[in-house]
Scaffold this motif. Sequence first.
Motif, PDB file in Angstrom:
ATOM      1  N   GLU A 130       0.806  -1.214   0.000  1.00  0.00           N
ATOM      2  CA  GLU A 130       0.000   0.000   0.000  1.00  0.00           C
ATOM      3  C   GLU A 130       0.842   1.268   0.000  1.00  0.00           C
ATOM      4  OE1 GLU A 130      -3.221   0.456  -0.396  1.00  0.00           O
ATOM      5  OE2 GLU A 130      -3.338  -1.687  -0.753  1.00  0.00           O
ATOM      6  N   LYS A 131       2.013   1.213   0.621  1.00  0.00           N
ATOM      7  CA  LYS A 131       2.793   2.431   0.770  1.00  0.00           C
ATOM      8  C   LYS A 131       4.194   2.318   0.193  1.00  0.00           C
ATOM      9  CE  LYS A 131       0.311   3.647   4.948  1.00  0.00           C
ATOM     10  NZ  LYS A 131       0.326   3.513   6.401  1.00  0.00           N
ATOM     11  N   GLY A 132       4.597   1.103  -0.178  1.00  0.00           N
ATOM     12  CA  GLY A 132       5.985   0.924  -0.578  1.00  0.00           C
ATOM     13  C   GLY A 132       6.217   0.911  -2.069  1.00  0.00           C
ATOM     14  N   LEU A 133       5.400   0.161  -2.800  1.00  0.00           N
ATOM     15  CA  LEU A 133       5.685  -0.047  -4.215  1.00  0.00           C
ATOM     16  C   LEU A 133       4.462   0.247  -5.071  1.00  0.00           C
ATOM     17  CD1 LEU A 133       7.569  -3.460  -3.881  1.00  0.00           C
ATOM     18  CD2 LEU A 133       8.608  -1.249  -4.364  1.00  0.00           C
ATOM     19  N   LEU A 134       4.729   0.717  -6.286  1.00  0.00           N
ATOM     20  CA  LEU A 134       3.658   0.897  -7.261  1.00  0.00           C
ATOM     21  C   LEU A 134       3.464  -0.455  -7.949  1.00  0.00           C
ATOM     22  CD1 LEU A 134       4.914   4.253  -8.771  1.00  0.00           C
ATOM     23  CD2 LEU A 134       3.044   3.961  -7.137  1.00  0.00           C
ATOM     24  N   LEU A 135       2.440  -1.184  -7.522  1.00  0.00           N
ATOM     25  CA  LEU A 135       2.302  -2.579  -7.963  1.00  0.00           C
ATOM     26  C   LEU A 135       2.025  -2.697  -9.454  1.00  0.00           C
ATOM     27  CD1 LEU A 135       0.255  -4.022  -4.971  1.00  0.00           C
ATOM     28  CD2 LEU A 135       2.721  -4.038  -5.327  1.00  0.00           C
ATOM     29  N   ASP A 136       1.444  -1.645 -10.050  1.00  0.00           N
ATOM     30  CA  ASP A 136       1.114  -1.746 -11.473  1.00  0.00           C
ATOM     31  C   ASP A 136       2.230  -1.208 -12.363  1.00  0.00           C
ATOM     32  OD1 ASP A 136       0.802   0.835 -10.677  1.00  0.00           O
ATOM     33  OD2 ASP A 136      -1.098   1.184 -11.696  1.00  0.00           O
ATOM     34  N   LYS A 137       3.369  -0.912 -11.754  1.00  0.00           N
ATOM     35  CA  LYS A 137       4.493  -0.412 -12.554  1.00  0.00           C
ATOM     36  C   LYS A 137       5.623  -1.449 -12.551  1.00  0.00           C
ATOM     37  CE  LYS A 137       2.830   3.734 -13.374  1.00  0.00           C
ATOM     38  NZ  LYS A 137       1.681   3.322 -14.182  1.00  0.00           N
ATOM     39  N   GLN A 138       6.572  -1.241 -13.461  1.00  0.00           N
ATOM     40  CA  GLN A 138       7.697  -2.165 -13.542  1.00  0.00           C
ATOM     41  C   GLN A 138       8.726  -1.864 -12.455  1.00  0.00           C
ATOM     42  OE1 GLN A 138       9.176  -1.726 -17.514  1.00  0.00           O
ATOM     43  NE2 GLN A 138       7.318  -2.581 -18.442  1.00  0.00           N
ATOM     44  N   MET A 139       9.766  -2.668 -12.426  1.00  0.00           N
ATOM     45  CA  MET A 139      10.762  -2.521 -11.371  1.00  0.00           C
ATOM     46  C   MET A 139      11.540  -1.210 -11.483  1.00  0.00           C
ATOM     47  SD  MET A 139      12.289  -6.202 -10.464  1.00  0.00           S
ATOM     48  CE  MET A 139      13.052  -6.631 -11.981  1.00  0.00           C
ATOM     49  N   GLY A 171       8.796 -11.868  -1.044  1.00  0.00           N
ATOM     50  CA  GLY A 171      10.206 -11.722  -0.705  1.00  0.00           C
ATOM     51  C   GLY A 171      10.936 -10.829  -1.697  1.00  0.00           C
ATOM     52  N   ASN A 172      10.639 -11.021  -2.969  1.00  0.00           N
ATOM     53  CA  ASN A 172      11.296 -10.201  -3.988  1.00  0.00           C
ATOM     54  C   ASN A 172      10.813  -8.760  -3.942  1.00  0.00           C
ATOM     55  OD1 ASN A 172      13.180 -11.937  -5.316  1.00  0.00           O
ATOM     56  ND2 ASN A 172      11.423 -13.085  -6.086  1.00  0.00           N
ATOM     57  N   GLN A 173       9.535  -8.579  -3.619  1.00  0.00           N
ATOM     58  CA  GLN A 173       9.037  -7.217  -3.442  1.00  0.00           C
ATOM     59  C   GLN A 173       9.789  -6.532  -2.306  1.00  0.00           C
ATOM     60  OE1 GLN A 173       4.824  -7.469  -2.760  1.00  0.00           O
ATOM     61  NE2 GLN A 173       4.345  -7.706  -4.921  1.00  0.00           N
ATOM     62  N   GLN A 174       9.978  -7.264  -1.216  1.00  0.00           N
ATOM     63  CA  GLN A 174      10.653  -6.678  -0.063  1.00  0.00           C
ATOM     64  C   GLN A 174      12.087  -6.298  -0.419  1.00  0.00           C
ATOM     65  OE1 GLN A 174       9.126  -5.863   2.607  1.00  0.00           O
ATOM     66  NE2 GLN A 174      10.770  -5.310   3.999  1.00  0.00           N
ATOM     67  N   LYS A 175      12.745  -7.166  -1.189  1.00  0.00           N
ATOM     68  CA  LYS A 175      14.126  -6.863  -1.576  1.00  0.00           C
ATOM     69  C   LYS A 175      14.165  -5.642  -2.492  1.00  0.00           C
ATOM     70  CE  LYS A 175      15.248 -11.541  -2.091  1.00  0.00           C
ATOM     71  NZ  LYS A 175      16.065 -12.585  -2.709  1.00  0.00           N
ATOM     72  N   LEU A 176      13.172  -5.543  -3.372  1.00  0.00           N
ATOM     73  CA  LEU A 176      13.131  -4.384  -4.263  1.00  0.00           C
ATOM     74  C   LEU A 176      12.881  -3.107  -3.467  1.00  0.00           C
ATOM     75  CD1 LEU A 176      13.155  -3.354  -7.195  1.00  0.00           C
ATOM     76  CD2 LEU A 176      10.685  -3.610  -7.212  1.00  0.00           C
ATOM     77  N   LEU A 177      12.005  -3.209  -2.471  1.00  0.00           N
ATOM     78  CA  LEU A 177      11.714  -2.045  -1.635  1.00  0.00           C
ATOM     79  C   LEU A 177      12.969  -1.600  -0.882  1.00  0.00           C
ATOM     80  CD1 LEU A 177       9.637  -0.085  -0.521  1.00  0.00           C
ATOM     81  CD2 LEU A 177       8.963  -1.800   1.149  1.00  0.00           C
TER      82      LEU A 177
END
Lengths: 507, 340
Positions: free
Chosen positions: A346-355, A406-412
Amino acid sequence: MSMEVSASAAIIEAVNISKSFGPIPVLFSVSMDVRPGEVHALIGENGAGKSTLMKILSGFHDPTSGQIRLDGKRTPLPPNGAAEHLGIVLIHQELNLAEQMTVEENVFLGREIRTNGFLDRAAMRAEVQKYLDEIGLDILPTDRISKLTIAQKQMVEIVKAVSRNARILIMDEPTAVLTEEETEVFFRQVKKLKESGVGIVFVSHKLNEVKEIADRVTILRDGQWIDTRSSQDLTPDTMAQMMVGRELSDLYPPMHEADVDADVVLEVKNLRAQGVDNVSFGLRKGEILGFSGLIGSGRTAVFEAICGLSPIESGEIRLFGQDASNLSVAEARDAGLAYLTKDRKEKGLLLDKQMRPNLTLFALPKFVRNLSIDRKAEENALTRAIRRFDVRARDSSITVGKLSGGNQQKLLLAKVMECEPKIVIIDEPTRGIDVGTKQQIYHFIAALAAEGVSVVVISSEMPEIIGTCHRVVVMREGHITGILTGDHINENEIMRYAAGLKREELH
Amino acid sequence: MTTASEDTAAKTAKKFSVDFKTLGPAIALLLLCIIGFMLNPAFVSEGNLTNLLTRSAFIGIIAVGATFVITAGGIDLSVGSMAAAISGVMIIVMNNAIETMGSGVPTVLLGCGIAILLGIGAGWINGALTTKGKIEAFIVTLGTMGIYRSLVTYFADGGTLSLNFDIRGTYRPVYYDSFLGLPFPVWVFIGVAICGWLLLNRTAFGRYCTAIGSNEAVAKYSAINVDRVKTLTYIIQGLCVSFATIIYVPRLGSASASTGVLWELEAIAAVIIGGTVLKGGYGRIGGTILGALILTTIGNILNFTDVISNYLNGTMQGLIIIVAVLLQRSDWKVSKSGKS
């Protein structure tokens, strides 16, 4: 042992289930069964196929091959939750309750009791009250869902399932958002359900809990069935090893002694803000400072105030000796202070965008050359981050929402580190991620501290705090109840401060 | 190195493998032009094409601004009324300046300067009320839409404000003259489009707009000054309205309560036809330009033919909008290949 358990026949059996999404196989001939009155834990790293298996068991996905047997008979499950009529209920991690409706309305949603075409509220209320009493939940049928705590909401989901005569209850990480106290209450309810003969499938990353509550444990790794065993034959350590397929003796990296004479980089005095009451502490260069306490004790609020995310009412903040009481988020970033949210979706990543745009968003000014964004520099940063943080994605063009937790967390983490902060606050660094990734993150935190970066770890998982932090601040109801060092950092001490049983006289 | 070049090769291959979302509006415009030509070959005459481009300049310029607002998750319904109000004030100011400044270029420049200030001011009001006032953009701009519209009626005393005849002579070339074969309004349109494209696609500001529209909380936590960026999108919108008004006033030389009626809907329609997502997070300036051209082309074709009544212009435009959005839905394939 095994004779005794197999005595009661399974309610539901998954036999040689395989599943592919398009060309990508995610489950390879996995089998699992659930018996009446047992808690069957399903564990594995993120991406091991747990969610897929749960969705197949509840009819949300069709298996590519293999079959589901219900009471010994082959039964194709109806899609989209219609398997509820067969007594199979999946409770999603994001709870499915209508926030603005009452408990009673939620429980009876879609099958309201009617007399003469009108709703029979009295009958429904009485019915719900009966369930609430049975389960020992101290709320009213007329309470609005939005007013309840997360734990209570979860119990309402369970009441809803029970009221629909659930025989199999599949729960996706029910304890991920619960405090330890709430988890205990939750487990008492689970035990009651067990006694009434309901079979429970329970997914969790918290292996201690699995050991405590589960009768049998099924371990998945990379879509393969590894083993199904009685939990008595397993320890949290052996479970972790089977999940990862390697030794995990060093989940936490060796701790380097913090330099007690290092400069104080962040000093907070008498901070007051929404949910924060007179908080004072200091943070030294290269130190890992833990913030422990129950959920809602004000840990996140303290750092949101410090980092400019929420307003400060009063108090003094000094950053590298400079006054920093009124920074915007961007100013805090430029001063070397970065906050990594616990709410990555909700606050960390733009889920609909690329890395790429996600990675550079926080440090974007760094990528601007002649007023425009330097795409080449962004690409290079992405390549570097993928290598440094071991982010695994099928290809770099998929949207971030499709990455595993896990990968989302690493990207964040990579996103926040892109601005090269000197102080980084990591809120719940490993919420909902697998053991292997946890280990990577712990090592990363330790490496950062060794480089001289100061790290604040806010966590509800005590082993994590104990295993990684030099000092631990414990909070309760908006204020600090204790600051622990050395041998005092243990579960007992922390719990006593967090629960308000003990209180240090500060200053 | 090899992997890198393979990577780019794969990427270009992907770009070529027909992306209907991006190419859709272009194909639609092409089809419309072919239909127009078949109905009446005069459709592709130079005169008609320049006329078409000039007409689409007003909506197109405003729609470029609207692309920013919508990409950042907002909406601006006040643009049509804003254009009318700005025209009105411009005309009053220029008429009154004749006594002191004469009817030459300085007076026209004064009018243009006023228009730009008003546009920026009106945009700022919309932005500040949405961000600082924490009122939904739909409601704020619904309110200012009513206010601006009634202001122009009031200024014109229920009638029409007319530009002084002498100034009209000075100002006229801005709409009617050409440079390198293209009328001035088209040049303004091209300029605004290029600036808009660069701003949205190449700058940090554009990235921030997209991020805010995609998820405001993430933007806030990513050190983006959300309120400032959102307010700026409304200011850009206001500025675009100013530009459109500046080239519109010399066309008729007057302003009344019916100036710019329904422009807001046409602008939003152009943005949506162009592939920008209404709820924000994804914006395409190129698409918006095509969208504006498509809308004008429909009206133009209907003028050329008796097959469909010219009064059905709105019907055709409405149909195109709905069909465009249907075609852009990305879940077509998914829903065909089963559940989940």
